[in-house]
Design an enzyme around this catalytic site. Sequence first.
Site, mmCIF file in Angstrom:
data_model
loop_
_atom_site.group_PDB
_atom_site.id
_atom_site.type_symbol
_atom_site.label_atom_id
_atom_site.label_comp_id
_atom_site.label_asym_id
_atom_site.label_seq_id
_atom_site.Cartn_x
_atom_site.Cartn_y
_atom_site.Cartn_z
ATOM 1 N N LYS A 1 52.707 31.951 -5.953
ATOM 2 C CA LYS A 1 52.412 31.384 -7.290
ATOM 3 C C LYS A 1 50.909 31.467 -7.558
ATOM 4 C CE LYS A 1 51.834 26.773 -7.623
ATOM 5 N NZ LYS A 1 50.571 26.298 -8.212
ATOM 6 N N ASN A 2 50.101 31.116 -6.558
ATOM 7 C CA ASN A 2 48.656 31.019 -6.781
ATOM 8 C C ASN A 2 47.937 32.362 -6.754
ATOM 9 O OD1 ASN A 2 48.963 28.337 -7.173
ATOM 10 N ND2 ASN A 2 48.217 27.711 -5.164
ATOM 11 N N CYS B 1 44.334 15.194 -12.430
ATOM 12 C CA CYS B 1 45.757 15.268 -12.101
ATOM 13 C C CYS B 1 45.974 14.278 -10.959
ATOM 14 C CB CYS B 1 46.158 16.680 -11.715
ATOM 15 S SG CYS B 1 45.705 17.118 -10.047
ATOM 16 N N ARG C 1 39.387 16.906 -10.292
ATOM 17 C CA ARG C 1 39.481 18.364 -10.448
ATOM 18 C C ARG C 1 38.673 18.898 -11.628
ATOM 19 N NH1 ARG C 1 45.302 20.346 -9.074
ATOM 20 N NH2 ARG C 1 44.118 22.192 -8.456
ATOM 21 N N ASP D 1 47.248 22.520 0.872
ATOM 22 C CA ASP D 1 48.573 22.585 0.238
ATOM 23 C C ASP D 1 49.705 22.469 1.248
ATOM 24 O OD1 ASP D 1 47.728 24.985 -2.392
ATOM 25 O OD2 ASP D 1 47.282 22.873 -2.103
ATOM 26 N N ARG E 1 57.585 23.516 -10.287
ATOM 27 C CA ARG E 1 56.364 24.221 -10.697
ATOM 28 C C ARG E 1 56.009 25.312 -9.696
ATOM 29 N NH1 ARG E 1 51.445 20.544 -12.253
ATOM 30 N NH2 ARG E 1 50.690 22.689 -12.394
HETATM 31 C C1 EPZ Z 1 43.516 25.991 -6.040
HETATM 32 O O1 EPZ Z 1 43.193 24.940 -6.932
HETATM 33 C C2 EPZ Z 1 45.021 25.970 -5.909
HETATM 34 N N1 EPZ Z 1 45.624 26.208 -7.227
HETATM 35 C C3 EPZ Z 1 45.474 24.606 -5.380
HETATM 36 O O2 EPZ Z 1 46.879 24.663 -5.195
HETATM 37 C C4 EPZ Z 1 44.809 24.383 -4.029
HETATM 38 O O3 EPZ Z 1 45.159 23.092 -3.561
HETATM 39 C C5 EPZ Z 1 43.290 24.476 -4.166
HETATM 40 O O4 EPZ Z 1 42.934 25.759 -4.746
HETATM 41 C C6 EPZ Z 1 42.573 24.355 -2.829
HETATM 42 O O5 EPZ Z 1 43.017 25.345 -1.958
HETATM 43 C C7 EPZ Z 1 45.646 27.475 -7.709
HETATM 44 O O6 EPZ Z 1 45.179 28.419 -7.076
HETATM 45 C C8 EPZ Z 1 46.281 27.651 -9.051
HETATM 46 P P1 EPZ Z 1 39.417 24.308 -5.998
HETATM 47 P P2 EPZ Z 1 41.693 24.854 -7.537
HETATM 48 O O7 EPZ Z 1 38.661 24.645 -7.231
HETATM 49 O O8 EPZ Z 1 41.107 26.187 -7.679
HETATM 50 C C9 EPZ Z 1 36.300 20.778 -6.505
HETATM 51 C C10 EPZ Z 1 49.090 23.958 -5.442
HETATM 52 O O9 EPZ Z 1 49.669 23.021 -4.903
HETATM 53 N N2 EPZ Z 1 35.806 21.508 -7.676
HETATM 54 O O10 EPZ Z 1 39.352 25.240 -4.841
HETATM 55 O O11 EPZ Z 1 41.754 23.971 -8.739
HETATM 56 C C11 EPZ Z 1 37.721 20.270 -6.697
HETATM 57 O O12 EPZ Z 1 37.723 19.018 -7.371
HETATM 58 C C12 EPZ Z 1 47.699 23.779 -5.979
HETATM 59 O O13 EPZ Z 1 49.569 25.128 -5.559
HETATM 60 C C13 EPZ Z 1 34.691 21.032 -8.353
HETATM 61 O O14 EPZ Z 1 34.118 20.006 -7.996
HETATM 62 O O15 EPZ Z 1 40.944 24.079 -6.371
HETATM 63 C C14 EPZ Z 1 38.230 20.165 -5.288
HETATM 64 O O16 EPZ Z 1 37.801 18.944 -4.739
HETATM 65 C C15 EPZ Z 1 47.248 22.319 -5.896
HETATM 66 N N3 EPZ Z 1 34.243 21.721 -9.438
HETATM 67 C C16 EPZ Z 1 37.521 21.319 -4.564
HETATM 68 O O17 EPZ Z 1 36.409 21.677 -5.399
HETATM 69 C C17 EPZ Z 1 34.847 22.874 -9.878
HETATM 70 O O18 EPZ Z 1 34.379 23.471 -10.870
HETATM 71 C C18 EPZ Z 1 38.384 22.552 -4.356
HETATM 72 O O19 EPZ Z 1 39.002 22.826 -5.581
HETATM 73 C C19 EPZ Z 1 35.990 23.336 -9.184
HETATM 74 C C20 EPZ Z 1 36.442 22.645 -8.082
#
Ligand code: EPZ
Length: 433
Positions: free
Chosen positions: A22-23, A120, A125, A308, A400
Site C-alpha cells: 500500500k505504501n 490522526c 503528524r 508499523d 484501509r
Molecule cells: C509513512 O508515514 C507511512 N505511511 C506510515 O505507515 C509509517 O508508519 C511511517 O511512514 C513511518 O514508517 C505511508 O507511507 C503512506 P513519517 P509518514 O513522515 O510518511 C514526523 C501505515 O500504517 N514528521 O516518516 O507520514 C512524524 O510526525 C502508515 O501504513 C514531522 O515531524 O511518516 C513522525 O513522528 C501509518 N514533520 C516522524 O516524523 C514532517 O514534515 C516519521 O513520520 C513529517 C514527519
Amino acid sequence: MDKLVIRGGVPLHGTIRVGGAKNAALPCMAACLLTEDELLLDQVPDVRDLQTTRRLLETMGVETDAGSGRARHRMALKARNITNPEAAYDLVKTMRASTLVLGPLLARTGQARVSLPGGCAIGARPINLHLLGLEKLGARLRQEHGYVIAETDRLRGNHYVFDRITVTGTEDVLMAAVLAEGETVLENCALEPEVVDLAELLIKMGAKIEGAGTPTLRIQGVARLHGASHRIIPDRIEAGTFILAGLITGGQLTVTGLNPLHLRALLDRLQEAGADLRVGADAVETHPSPRLRGLDITTAEYPGFATDLQAQYMALMTRAEGTAVITETIFENRFMHALEMVRMGADIKIEGNRAIVRGPAPLTGAAVLASDLRASASLVLSGLAAEGETIIDRIYHIDRGYERIEDKLRAVGGVIRRIGNLIPQPASAAASL
Ligand code: EPZ
C-alpha cells in the site's frame, strides 16, 4: 459499521500470498501527475486508501482504469490534463497521505491547493518538513482556511537536509525535484523500500536519480517525464502481520510472495526470541514455537524495526514467556491497541513511549475497538490467539491497508467472519457519506 467476529484458539495452517505494498502504491499513483503519458501499475492492492487515492486523482482530471476480478490489481492512470490541482479536505481527512500530490502537482502545473491533513490517532503528524523542502526548491507557500496553497514559476534544484527522516516527506520532495531545473541534493532521506520503489518508477519514467536507498538522493532535473509500467513491491507490513499470525496461533503458516530482505529486523528479533521460522527466497514459514520468550524491541526508521509492525509484535509478546519492553520512537501515541489487549487479559503497562509486556497471559475474547490501521491488525492477532469470541468494531481502519483480511485468514483455518455490510464499502461511498 462492519465488525470482525473471531473465534480464537485455532492454529493457522497453509499458505497466504501477500499483495502489493500500500505504501509504495500510494506515491507511485501520485507520480502519474508528473507526465501526460499513461502509467501502468501492477500488483496494486485493492484497499481503501488506494481507492481514495484513485478518487482524489480523478477529481484533478486524471483518467484512471482499474481491472476487476483477477485483474483488480492492475491500474492505469493518465494525467493528460490536470484540470483541478487541488486535494480537497473531504478526501484528505480520510487519508493523510493525500499530501503526496503536493510535490508532483507543483512540479507539473506550478500550483497546488492541498488540505492540511490534521492529526490522526497515532500522532500530530505535521508536514512541515515536506513544505520546507518544497520551499527550498522555489515554491511559494501560504496557508488559508486549512489548506496549503503552493505556487511556483519554475522549481529550481537546491540542497536540502531533512531535519528528521520522513518517508512521505522524502517522496513528496523527490517527486518535485525530478522536474526542477538543475541538480537537487536531498540529505537525511528515508531508506524505506517503498521510497526505493518510487525512485525506480521515476527512473523508468525518465527521471535522473542517484542514491535511492541511501540517505543522500542526487537528482538531475529533466524537462519532462514519460509513461512507464511498474510492478509494486510486496507489502512487507502485510507479510510481517501474517508471519506474526502464524506464530501467535502456534500454526504452520507459509507467507509467500514477500521479500525477506525487507523484513530482516522483524525476522532477526523473532528468531532471537525463539520463534521457529524457515526463511526462503520469497516466503517465510512459521512453526509452533513453545519456547518463545519476551524480547525487547525499539522501533526505528528502516532498516530498523518497523513502527508499523510494533502493535502486531506486542500481540505476540503477550503470549511469550517473560518480559518484553517495546519502545516506540517514531510516533507519539501508538499504544492504543495495548489498552484493548489488556481488556482481553494481557499484562501491559505503559510508561511514556515504552510498553512493558509480561507473558504469557491467557487472552480471552472480548468486544474491542479498532483505533487505527495497524492497531486493528494487532487486535485480529490477539483474537486469533484468545479463548472464546472477539468482536472488533470500526474495522474500516483495517480495510484501509489489508485486502480482505478475513478471507485470507479463513483460507488457512482462521475462524473469522465479517458482519454488517458484507463487503468493504468503496471509498467513494464512504467519502460521500
Ligand atoms: C509513512 O508515514 C507511512 N505511511 C506510515 O505507515 C509509517 O508508519 C511511517 O511512514 C513511518 O514508517 C505511508 O507511507 C503512506 P513519517 P509518514 O513522515 O510518511 C514526523 C501505515 O500504517 N514528521 O516518516 O507520514 C512524524 O510526525 C502508515 O501504513 C514531522 O515531524 O511518516 C513522525 O513522528 C501509518 N514533520 C516522524 O516524523 C514532517 O514534515 C516519521 O513520520 C513529517 C514527519
